[in-house]
Write a protein that holds these residues in place. Structure first.
Motif, PDB file in Angstrom:
ATOM      1  N   TRP A  73       0.852  -1.188   0.000  1.00 40.08           N
ATOM      2  CA  TRP A  73       0.000   0.000   0.000  1.00 40.08           C
ATOM      3  C   TRP A  73       0.887   1.237   0.000  1.00 40.08           C
ATOM      4  O   TRP A  73       1.601   1.506   0.963  1.00 40.08           O
ATOM      5  CB  TRP A  73      -0.898  -0.060   1.236  1.00 40.08           C
ATOM      6  CG  TRP A  73      -2.041   0.898   1.254  1.00 40.08           C
ATOM      7  CD1 TRP A  73      -2.907   1.172   0.245  1.00 40.08           C
ATOM      8  CD2 TRP A  73      -2.461   1.689   2.371  1.00 40.08           C
ATOM      9  NE1 TRP A  73      -3.843   2.086   0.657  1.00 40.08           N
ATOM     10  CE2 TRP A  73      -3.594   2.420   1.959  1.00 40.08           C
ATOM     11  CE3 TRP A  73      -1.995   1.849   3.673  1.00 40.08           C
ATOM     12  CZ2 TRP A  73      -4.266   3.297   2.801  1.00 40.08           C
ATOM     13  CZ3 TRP A  73      -2.659   2.708   4.512  1.00 40.08           C
ATOM     14  CH2 TRP A  73      -3.781   3.422   4.083  1.00 40.08           C
ATOM     15  N   ASN A  74       0.861   2.000  -1.075  1.00 43.15           N
ATOM     16  CA  ASN A  74       1.772   3.121  -1.268  1.00 43.15           C
ATOM     17  C   ASN A  74       1.751   4.160  -0.132  1.00 43.15           C
ATOM     18  O   ASN A  74       2.812   4.664   0.240  1.00 43.15           O
ATOM     19  CB  ASN A  74       1.516   3.796  -2.614  1.00 43.15           C
ATOM     20  CG  ASN A  74       2.694   4.651  -3.039  1.00 43.15           C
ATOM     21  OD1 ASN A  74       3.842   4.249  -2.899  1.00 43.15           O
ATOM     22  ND2 ASN A  74       2.402   5.835  -3.522  1.00 43.15           N
ATOM     23  N   PRO A  75       0.593   4.498   0.439  1.00 42.07           N
ATOM     24  CA  PRO A  75       0.615   5.478   1.532  1.00 42.07           C
ATOM     25  C   PRO A  75       1.457   5.054   2.741  1.00 42.07           C
ATOM     26  O   PRO A  75       1.867   5.886   3.529  1.00 42.07           O
ATOM     27  CB  PRO A  75      -0.861   5.613   1.924  1.00 42.07           C
ATOM     28  CG  PRO A  75      -1.613   5.266   0.689  1.00 42.07           C
ATOM     29  CD  PRO A  75      -0.792   4.182   0.031  1.00 42.07           C
ATOM     30  N   LEU A  76       1.718   3.751   2.903  1.00 42.81           N
ATOM     31  CA  LEU A  76       2.612   3.294   3.972  1.00 42.81           C
ATOM     32  C   LEU A  76       3.996   2.934   3.453  1.00 42.81           C
ATOM     33  O   LEU A  76       4.984   3.104   4.155  1.00 42.81           O
ATOM     34  CB  LEU A  76       2.017   2.074   4.678  1.00 42.81           C
ATOM     35  CG  LEU A  76       1.156   2.331   5.893  1.00 42.81           C
ATOM     36  CD1 LEU A  76       0.710   1.020   6.507  1.00 42.81           C
ATOM     37  CD2 LEU A  76       1.861   3.182   6.918  1.00 42.81           C
ATOM     38  N   SER A  77       4.058   2.438   2.247  1.00 43.47           N
ATOM     39  CA  SER A  77       5.339   2.021   1.689  1.00 43.47           C
ATOM     40  C   SER A  77       6.298   3.207   1.557  1.00 43.47           C
ATOM     41  O   SER A  77       7.463   3.118   1.923  1.00 43.47           O
ATOM     42  CB  SER A  77       5.122   1.364   0.322  1.00 43.47           C
ATOM     43  OG  SER A  77       6.340   0.933  -0.207  1.00 43.47           O
ATOM     44  N   LYS A  78       5.777   4.324   1.086  1.00 42.47           N
ATOM     45  CA  LYS A  78       6.637   5.495   0.863  1.00 42.47           C
ATOM     46  C   LYS A  78       7.211   6.072   2.163  1.00 42.47           C
ATOM     47  O   LYS A  78       8.426   6.207   2.288  1.00 42.47           O
ATOM     48  CB  LYS A  78       5.861   6.553   0.081  1.00 42.47           C
ATOM     49  CG  LYS A  78       6.723   7.658  -0.436  1.00 42.47           C
ATOM     50  CD  LYS A  78       5.933   8.580  -1.333  1.00 42.47           C
ATOM     51  CE  LYS A  78       6.839   9.699  -1.842  1.00 42.47           C
ATOM     52  NZ  LYS A  78       6.107  10.658  -2.645  1.00 42.47           N
TER      53      LYS A  78
END
Length: 196
Positions: free
Chosen positions: A73-78
């Motif tokens: 999930w990009n909002p956490l990965s970044k």
């Protein structure tokens, strides 16, 4: 065959290499964190310092329920600098559910909190964090930990501060606390298993 596989995936090789340095049975619990950026920072600290798992109490239902979904999930990965892909993260709908799970699995909980009347309160540098199974609770950025989380904890641990501003953000405080705890637990594990 395994070394051939590791040559193709250097991250997998690194993960295998650092396995013995990981602090077994050390869980970081975040109770209702406000921002994904702060969750990402804590997950990054957990991964970098070698804690085993992250549990997140998410009463507002912001996070994906499945760990595999969370990993990509990009909002956490970044904000985690991709540490979420290499860290075990489990969410809970309530503080009660998380406490029940920890107690069922015989974890000792400690709260990161300023002095709380009626609790054992210690400075971080004075604590012994070598319990067999340990869960370290961090509270909401504005409200801190709930009374329920503090009540279920064996003691309250605080970071001594000497400035006019006596608070740290979640990423910074988790990094400081986890550095001390993982340092102690690794030294204990090394003595116990005869590793140098």
């Amino acid at each position: 065959m395994a070394s051939e596989s590791n040559e193709k995936n250097p991250l997998r090789a690194r993960a295998n290499e650092i396995k013995n340095a990981q602090c077994k049975n050390l869980i970081v619990v975040l109770e209702n964190p406000k921002t994904l950026k702060n969750i990402g920072s804590v997950v990054r600290n957990v991964n970098a310092l070698g804690a085993e798992k992250v549990y997140i109490v998410d009463e507002t239902n912001v996070l994906p329920h499945d760990w595999q979904d969370m990993r990509h999930w990009n909002p956490l990965s970044k904000p985690s600098a991709s540490a979420i892909k290499w860290s075990f993260v489990k969410r809970f709908d309530s503080t009660s559910a998380c406490i029940q799970h920890l107690e069922l699995n015989q974890f000792v909980s400690i709260a990161t909190s300023p002095h709380v009347k009626g609790k054992v309160n210690i400075d971080l540098s004075d604590g012994d964090f070598t319990q067999k199974r340990l869960a370290v609770w961090f509270g909401n950025e504005s409200r801190g930990l709930s009374a329920q989380a503090i009540e279920s904890s064996e003691l309250c641990v605080s970071i001594p501060m000497f400035g006019l501003i006596e608070s740290l953000n979640l990423g910074t405080s988790s990094g400081i606390v986890l550095y001390e705890i993982t340092k102690q637990r690794r030294a204990f594990q090394d003595r116990k298993y005869g590793r140098n």
